[in-house]
Design an enzyme around this catalytic site. Structure first.
Site, PDB file in Angstrom:
ATOM      1  N   ALA A  66       0.869  -1.173   0.000  1.00 15.63           N
ATOM      2  CA  ALA A  66       0.000   0.000   0.000  1.00 15.63           C
ATOM      3  C   ALA A  66       0.907   1.224   0.000  1.00 15.63           C
ATOM      4  O   ALA A  66       2.076   1.139   0.369  1.00 15.63           O
ATOM      5  CB  ALA A  66      -0.894  -0.016   1.237  1.00 15.63           C
ATOM      6  N   GLY A 109       0.633  -4.839   0.884  1.00 15.01           N
ATOM      7  CA  GLY A 109      -0.534  -4.857   0.013  1.00 15.01           C
ATOM      8  C   GLY A 109      -0.261  -5.504  -1.340  1.00 15.01           C
ATOM      9  O   GLY A 109      -1.179  -6.016  -1.988  1.00 15.01           O
ATOM     10  N   GLU A 112      -0.686  -9.077  -0.691  1.00 15.73           N
ATOM     11  CA  GLU A 112      -2.123  -9.279  -0.460  1.00 15.73           C
ATOM     12  C   GLU A 112      -2.913  -9.212  -1.763  1.00 15.73           C
ATOM     13  O   GLU A 112      -3.858  -9.976  -1.961  1.00 15.73           O
ATOM     14  CB  GLU A 112      -2.623  -8.235   0.548  1.00 15.73           C
ATOM     15  CG  GLU A 112      -2.050  -8.482   1.937  1.00 15.73           C
ATOM     16  CD  GLU A 112      -2.260  -7.321   2.896  1.00 15.73           C
ATOM     17  OE1 GLU A 112      -1.764  -6.211   2.581  1.00 15.73           O
ATOM     18  OE2 GLU A 112      -2.911  -7.499   3.929  1.00 15.73           O
ATOM     19  N   GLU A 132       4.499  -5.095   7.279  1.00 16.37           N
ATOM     20  CA  GLU A 132       3.779  -4.006   7.961  1.00 16.37           C
ATOM     21  C   GLU A 132       4.216  -3.832   9.408  1.00 16.37           C
ATOM     22  O   GLU A 132       4.180  -2.730   9.949  1.00 16.37           O
ATOM     23  CB  GLU A 132       2.262  -4.266   7.908  1.00 16.37           C
ATOM     24  CG  GLU A 132       1.647  -4.111   6.526  1.00 16.37           C
ATOM     25  CD  GLU A 132       1.615  -5.396   5.717  1.00 16.37           C
ATOM     26  OE1 GLU A 132       2.377  -6.340   6.034  1.00 16.37           O
ATOM     27  OE2 GLU A 132       0.828  -5.457   4.753  1.00 16.37           O
TER      28      GLU A 132
HETATM   29  N1  CO8 Z   1       4.648   3.208  -0.487  1.00 18.63           N
HETATM   30  C1  CO8 Z   1       5.067   4.358  -1.016  1.00 18.63           C
HETATM   31  N2  CO8 Z   1       6.236   4.488  -1.671  1.00 18.63           N
HETATM   32  C2  CO8 Z   1       7.001   3.380  -1.783  1.00 18.63           C
HETATM   33  C3  CO8 Z   1       6.628   2.134  -1.261  1.00 18.63           C
HETATM   34  C4  CO8 Z   1       5.376   2.073  -0.588  1.00 18.63           C
HETATM   35  N3  CO8 Z   1       4.911   0.925  -0.082  1.00 18.63           N
HETATM   36  N4  CO8 Z   1       7.591   1.233  -1.537  1.00 18.63           N
HETATM   37  C5  CO8 Z   1       8.555   1.889  -2.207  1.00 18.63           C
HETATM   38  N5  CO8 Z   1       8.202   3.191  -2.377  1.00 18.63           N
HETATM   39  C6  CO8 Z   1       8.962   4.243  -3.040  1.00 18.63           C
HETATM   40  C7  CO8 Z   1      10.149   4.692  -2.225  1.00 18.63           C
HETATM   41  O1  CO8 Z   1       9.757   5.596  -1.241  1.00 18.63           O
HETATM   42  C8  CO8 Z   1      11.047   5.292  -3.285  1.00 18.63           C
HETATM   43  O2  CO8 Z   1      10.555   6.583  -3.601  1.00 18.63           O
HETATM   44  P1  CO8 Z   1      11.570   7.869  -3.547  1.00 18.63           P
HETATM   45  O3  CO8 Z   1      12.583   7.572  -4.602  1.00 18.63           O
HETATM   46  O4  CO8 Z   1      10.664   9.012  -3.861  1.00 18.63           O
HETATM   47  O5  CO8 Z   1      12.133   7.873  -2.188  1.00 18.63           O
HETATM   48  C9  CO8 Z   1      10.793   4.408  -4.495  1.00 18.63           C
HETATM   49  O6  CO8 Z   1       9.549   3.754  -4.235  1.00 18.63           O
HETATM   50  C10 CO8 Z   1      11.855   3.342  -4.681  1.00 18.63           C
HETATM   51  O7  CO8 Z   1      11.984   2.616  -3.483  1.00 18.63           O
HETATM   52  P2  CO8 Z   1      13.398   2.382  -2.729  1.00 18.63           P
HETATM   53  O8  CO8 Z   1      14.337   3.492  -3.042  1.00 18.63           O
HETATM   54  O9  CO8 Z   1      13.111   2.103  -1.293  1.00 18.63           O
HETATM   55  O10 CO8 Z   1      13.880   1.047  -3.479  1.00 18.63           O
HETATM   56  P3  CO8 Z   1      14.882  -0.059  -2.894  1.00 18.63           P
HETATM   57  O11 CO8 Z   1      15.208  -0.941  -4.047  1.00 18.63           O
HETATM   58  O12 CO8 Z   1      15.965   0.568  -2.120  1.00 18.63           O
HETATM   59  O13 CO8 Z   1      13.985  -0.900  -1.833  1.00 18.63           O
HETATM   60  C11 CO8 Z   1      11.997  -2.063  -1.052  1.00 18.63           C
HETATM   61  C12 CO8 Z   1      12.880  -1.663  -2.256  1.00 18.63           C
HETATM   62  C13 CO8 Z   1      12.735  -3.019  -0.130  1.00 18.63           C
HETATM   63  C14 CO8 Z   1      10.748  -2.732  -1.604  1.00 18.63           C
HETATM   64  C15 CO8 Z   1      11.613  -0.801  -0.244  1.00 18.63           C
HETATM   65  O14 CO8 Z   1      11.095   0.174  -1.147  1.00 18.63           O
HETATM   66  C16 CO8 Z   1      10.572  -1.020   0.819  1.00 18.63           C
HETATM   67  O15 CO8 Z   1      10.856  -1.561   1.884  1.00 18.63           O
HETATM   68  N6  CO8 Z   1       9.298  -0.596   0.572  1.00 18.63           N
HETATM   69  C17 CO8 Z   1       8.222  -0.669   1.516  1.00 18.63           C
HETATM   70  C18 CO8 Z   1       7.741  -2.078   1.667  1.00 18.63           C
HETATM   71  C19 CO8 Z   1       6.643  -2.116   2.705  1.00 18.63           C
HETATM   72  O16 CO8 Z   1       6.834  -1.845   3.877  1.00 18.63           O
HETATM   73  N7  CO8 Z   1       5.440  -2.455   2.263  1.00 18.63           N
HETATM   74  C20 CO8 Z   1       4.300  -2.541   3.126  1.00 18.63           C
HETATM   75  C21 CO8 Z   1       3.523  -1.271   3.024  1.00 18.63           C
HETATM   76  S1  CO8 Z   1       2.187  -1.221   4.157  1.00 18.63           S
HETATM   77  C22 CO8 Z   1       0.992  -2.148   3.410  1.00 18.63           C
HETATM   78  O17 CO8 Z   1       1.112  -2.576   2.321  1.00 18.63           O
HETATM   79  C23 CO8 Z   1      -0.273  -2.471   4.107  1.00 18.63           C
HETATM   80  C24 CO8 Z   1      -0.452  -1.537   5.216  1.00 18.63           C
HETATM   81  C25 CO8 Z   1      -1.595  -2.004   6.047  1.00 18.63           C
HETATM   82  C26 CO8 Z   1      -1.938  -0.900   6.953  1.00 18.63           C
HETATM   83  C27 CO8 Z   1      -3.195  -1.235   7.646  1.00 18.63           C
HETATM   84  C28 CO8 Z   1      -4.057  -0.005   7.757  1.00 18.63           C
HETATM   85  C29 CO8 Z   1      -5.510  -0.331   7.878  1.00 18.63           C
END
Ligand code: CO8
Length: 258
Positions: A66, A109, A112, A132
């Site tokens: 997400a 997400g 999921e 998460e």
């Molecule tokens: N949301 C928003 N932006 C994201 C996300 C994300 N999930 N994942 C990556 N991006 C963005 C980064 O911020 C970055 O943007 P910028 O260049 O502007 O900083 C761009 O994508 C590239 O990402 P990275 O530079 O981080 O790329 P890497 O190759 O270094 O790393 C990873 C890749 C390991 C995938 C890393 O991006 C990461 O850890 N991402 C997040 C993964 C994560 O935590 N996902 C879970 C999200 S929460 C969710 O899905 C459900 C939430 C449920 C909440 C419940 C509420 C009811």
């Protein structure tokens, strides 16, 4: 055709292909992406010319979750009032078979979303995870439920509590994915599988999906009766007559979707 900003949509023969297209955010699933994806697949569901759907992302990421930036500042009542993520239920109610072709990251997400699909075909570079917990929350699009049903308690607890990623090989071993193929051919393999499905009787394929999904909602005795009634009902279709006639005449069937 409808215009979309976050996804690419095309049809190849009888297969609908939806490609998540927010490379700058690793296909993070913001609200607009969800709405577009659900709208595109909903249209395919009711289109008799489309018999199966493939959802894919980029080589680096199916979807990295997400959109964290979109929700970071929200409060409880906002999340509740807007019923954040509720829209995804509309995808799970569709009846057309859906294949996820997963390359790279399928996290949070993204994992999921893959699990909402009926079949997951993974590239050998795929990484699945529910990270998460590292953000101070838990899965919010069904992960704690669908992952547990897919891989069992031991592996689901491991993934949801530690946030660690599993690779394609571990995902296949755990029953999360249907097949692992070289990353370069993951979309081709998914399209091939989708073509096979799309060549069947669409109502039969939809009812087959409904019957398998009933196994997650019903007890065994009730589920077996449900299946038998659905099986009986298909004898009302021309496709059943055609399929069985083609078998006895030793020729390929030509299904019409009725
Ligand atoms: N949301 C928003 N932006 C994201 C996300 C994300 N999930 N994942 C990556 N991006 C963005 C980064 O911020 C970055 O943007 P910028 O260049 O502007 O900083 C761009 O994508 C590239 O990402 P990275 O530079 O981080 O790329 P890497 O190759 O270094 O790393 C990873 C890749 C390991 C995938 C890393 O991006 C990461 O850890 N991402 C997040 C993964 C994560 O935590 N996902 C879970 C999200 S929460 C969710 O899905 C459900 C939430 C449920 C909440 C419940 C509420 C009811």
């Amino acid at each position: 055709a409808q215009q979309f900003e976050n996804i690419l949509v095309e049809t190849r023969g009888r297969v609908g292909l939806v490609t998540l297209n927010r490379p700058q955010a690793l296909n993070a699933l913001n609200k607009a992406t969800m709405e577009e994806l659900v709208a595109a697949v909903t249209a395919m569901d009711s289109d008799p010319e489309v018999g199966a759907v493939v959802i894919t992302g980029s080589e680096k990421a199916f979807a990295a979750g997400a959109d964290i930036k979109e929700m970071a500042a929200k409060g409880y009542l906002e999340m509740y009032a807007e019923d954040w993520f509720r829209g995804w239920e509309n995808l799970t109610r569709l009846r057309i078979p859906i294949i996820a072709a997963v390359s790279g990251f399928a996290l949070g997400g993204g994992c999921e979303l893959a699990m909402m699909c009926d079949i997951i075909i993974a590239g050998d570079n795929a990484k699945f995870g529910q990270p998460e917990i590292n953000l101070g929350v838990i899965p919010g699009m069904g992960g704690s439920q669908r992952l547990t049903r897919a891989v069992g308690k031991a592996k689901a607890m491991d993934m949801v509590l530690t946030g660690r990623f599993i690779d394609a090989e571990e995902a296949e071993r755990s029953g999360l994915v249907s097949r692992v193929v070289p990353a370069a051919v993951v979309i081709d393999e998914a399209l091939k599988a989708a073509e096979l499905i799309a060549a069947k009787s669409k109502p039969a394929a939809m009812l087959a999906k409904e019957a398998v999904n009933a196994a997650f909602e019903m007890g065994l005795a009730q589920g077996v009766v449900f299946e038998r009634r659905v099986f009986h009902s298909l004898f009302a279709s021309e496709d059943q007559k055609e399929g069985m006639a083609a078998f006895t005449e030793k020729r390929p069937p030509e299904f019409k979707g009725r």
